[in-house]
Design an enzyme around this catalytic site. Structure first.
Site, short mmCIF file in Angstrom:
data_model
loop_
_atom_site.label_atom_id
_atom_site.label_comp_id
_atom_site.label_asym_id
_atom_site.label_seq_id
_atom_site.Cartn_x
_atom_site.Cartn_y
_atom_site.Cartn_z
N ASP A 27 33.90 35.84 -19.50
CA ASP A 27 32.60 36.49 -19.67
C ASP A 27 32.02 36.86 -18.30
O ASP A 27 31.38 37.89 -18.15
CB ASP A 27 31.64 35.56 -20.42
N GLY A 28 32.24 36.00 -17.32
CA GLY A 28 31.75 36.27 -15.97
C GLY A 28 32.34 37.56 -15.41
O GLY A 28 31.64 38.35 -14.78
N ASN A 39 23.12 39.53 -19.29
CA ASN A 39 22.78 38.17 -19.76
C ASN A 39 21.29 37.87 -19.61
O ASN A 39 20.61 37.62 -20.58
CB ASN A 39 23.54 37.12 -18.96
N ARG A 91 3.23 27.11 -14.61
CA ARG A 91 3.53 26.35 -13.39
C ARG A 91 4.83 25.62 -13.62
O ARG A 91 5.01 24.98 -14.66
CB ARG A 91 2.43 25.34 -13.07
P1 NAP Z 1 29.63 30.98 -13.32
O1 NAP Z 1 28.64 29.99 -12.79
O2 NAP Z 1 30.98 31.06 -12.74
O3 NAP Z 1 29.83 30.74 -14.91
C1 NAP Z 1 28.87 30.55 -15.82
C2 NAP Z 1 29.52 30.18 -17.16
O4 NAP Z 1 28.80 30.88 -18.18
C3 NAP Z 1 30.98 30.59 -17.33
O5 NAP Z 1 31.64 29.56 -18.03
C4 NAP Z 1 30.91 31.84 -18.18
O6 NAP Z 1 32.03 32.03 -19.01
C5 NAP Z 1 29.72 31.54 -19.03
N1 NAP Z 1 29.04 32.71 -19.61
C6 NAP Z 1 28.75 33.89 -19.01
N2 NAP Z 1 28.11 34.69 -19.86
C7 NAP Z 1 28.00 33.99 -21.03
C8 NAP Z 1 27.43 34.29 -22.29
N3 NAP Z 1 26.83 35.45 -22.52
N4 NAP Z 1 27.48 33.34 -23.26
C9 NAP Z 1 28.07 32.14 -23.03
N5 NAP Z 1 28.63 31.81 -21.86
C10 NAP Z 1 28.58 32.73 -20.87
O7 NAP Z 1 28.93 32.40 -13.21
P2 NAP Z 1 29.43 33.79 -13.75
O8 NAP Z 1 30.71 33.62 -14.47
O9 NAP Z 1 29.30 34.78 -12.68
O10 NAP Z 1 28.27 34.04 -14.84
C11 NAP Z 1 26.93 34.25 -14.47
C12 NAP Z 1 26.09 33.64 -15.55
O11 NAP Z 1 26.10 32.23 -15.40
C13 NAP Z 1 24.63 33.97 -15.56
O12 NAP Z 1 24.38 35.21 -16.19
C14 NAP Z 1 24.03 32.80 -16.29
O13 NAP Z 1 23.92 33.07 -17.68
C15 NAP Z 1 25.05 31.70 -16.13
N6 NAP Z 1 24.41 30.56 -15.46
C16 NAP Z 1 24.23 29.44 -16.17
C17 NAP Z 1 23.57 28.38 -15.61
C18 NAP Z 1 23.36 27.16 -16.44
O14 NAP Z 1 23.82 27.15 -17.59
N7 NAP Z 1 22.68 26.17 -15.93
C19 NAP Z 1 23.10 28.43 -14.30
C20 NAP Z 1 23.30 29.60 -13.60
C21 NAP Z 1 23.97 30.68 -14.19
P3 NAP Z 1 33.50 32.44 -18.47
O15 NAP Z 1 34.12 31.16 -18.06
O16 NAP Z 1 34.13 33.03 -19.68
O17 NAP Z 1 33.35 33.39 -17.34
MN MN Z 2 33.00 32.67 -14.74
#
Ligand code: NAP
Ligand code: MN
Length: 280
Positions: free
Chosen positions: A58-59, A134, A160
């Protein structure tokens, strides 16, 4: 496979393949590239593609979206996941042959989902616009963020806490879910506003629960203090000084995916990602 042009002639499907740096993704990309390059139905091109195939997770699809975000009106995406099943990915890495056959039979059908439009206005009047697949978050790292939240012109609350997230329906299973937000079916055209560690006591008050805002309503966040804010849009981060206002609404254009005959149901994906096998 073929697209009709205005003269009624059939055109080859222009396909862009992009993959993350993982070994398995690069291997699948190379395989796909080798098959498609000699196939008369397809033309490999990173420029002006009809279809963008993202290989990774998804990333990776988030990165593919941002690479082609200015071409949403005529680009459709396909996600191939090299791990488990994802939310934006309809194919697994062992289903490449099936993917090619489906593209060959393609008649242009698509499935589209809402995306978020964000406008950041700085104190000096400068505007930064972006699109999120997202979510977009705003946080103040050093000190408590104080901001007014306005929903459809109603001054809703003075927040806040650490920050605020606004997510799309398909983004509801990502960061939004970690923040305690609801999972929203992607056919619901709405945005979800979720708090990040709000301060709630007898002096300071926010709603506390996440809020789902319909398509026509605009969300505005007005920081009440000068200083540095960290704004994230999907997988990228901006550090902005002196943010005057952040506005959120549903973008007029959606993201489109190639309709897949064996499309996995959203609830199946949610169950697979977060619950697992019930029989064990
Ligand atoms: P990452 O930190 O490498 O991965 C974030 C995780 O979220 C990966 O496991 C990714 O799946 C999964 N993911 C991405 N879009 C999703 C969706 N629509 N539904 C369910 N899971 C999803 O960062 P990245 O891969 O670049 O993704 C950026 C995203 O990370 C941001 O948009 C945000 O949603 C998420 N994020 C989450 C948190 C948290 O949960 N605390 C904190 C910061 C960011 P894959 O393994 O398939 O790539
Ligand atoms: Mn990822």
């Amino acid at each position: 496979m073929t697209q009709m042009n205005i003269t009624g002639k059939k055109e080859m499907m222009r396909v862009a393949i992009i993959a993350n740096s993982k070994y398995q993704s690069r291997r699948i990309a190379a395989k796909l590239f080798a098959i498609l390059k000699d196939d008369p139905d397809f033309y490999l091109s990173k420029k002006n593609p009809h279809v963008v195939i993202s290989i990774g997770g998804d990333g990776m699809l988030l990165s593919a979206f941002h690479k082609y975000e200015r071409e949403l009106s005529h680009v459709r995406f396909v996600g191939v996941h090299t791990g488990h099943l994802g939310f934006y990915t309809d194919y697994r890495d062992f289903e490449i042959d099936e993917l090619i056959e489906n593209l060959r039979k393609d008649t242009g059908e698509k499935v589209s989902y809402p995306i978020l439009k964000v406008k950041i206005t700085l104190d000096n009047g400068r505007e930064i616009k972006s699109l999120a697949l997202n979510e977009a978050t705003v946080k103040r790292i050093e000190k408590t963020m104080v901001a007014d939240v306005i929903i459809n012109h109603v001054k809703f609350e003075r927040f806040r806490g650490d920050g605020i997230s606004v997510s799309t329906p398909t983004g509801s299973t990502a960061y939004n879910k970690s923040l305690g937000g609801a999972v929203l079916h992607p056919t619901i055209e709405a945005l979800q506003l979720t708090e990040i560690s709000s301060l709630n006591n007898r002096v300071f008050r926010t709603l506390g629960s996440s809020v789902i805002v319909p398509k026509k309503d605009k969300i505005e966040v007005i920081p009440k203090r000068l200083g540095s804010y960290t704004i994230s849009v999907d997988n990228s981060t901006l550090h902005c000084k002196n943010v005057a206002k952040i506005e959120y609404c549903i973008n007029s254009e959606k993201i489109s995916f190639v309709a897949t005959p064996s499309h996995t149901s959203f609830w199946e994906r949610v169950k697979d990602a977060f619950i697992g096998d019930l029989d064990s």
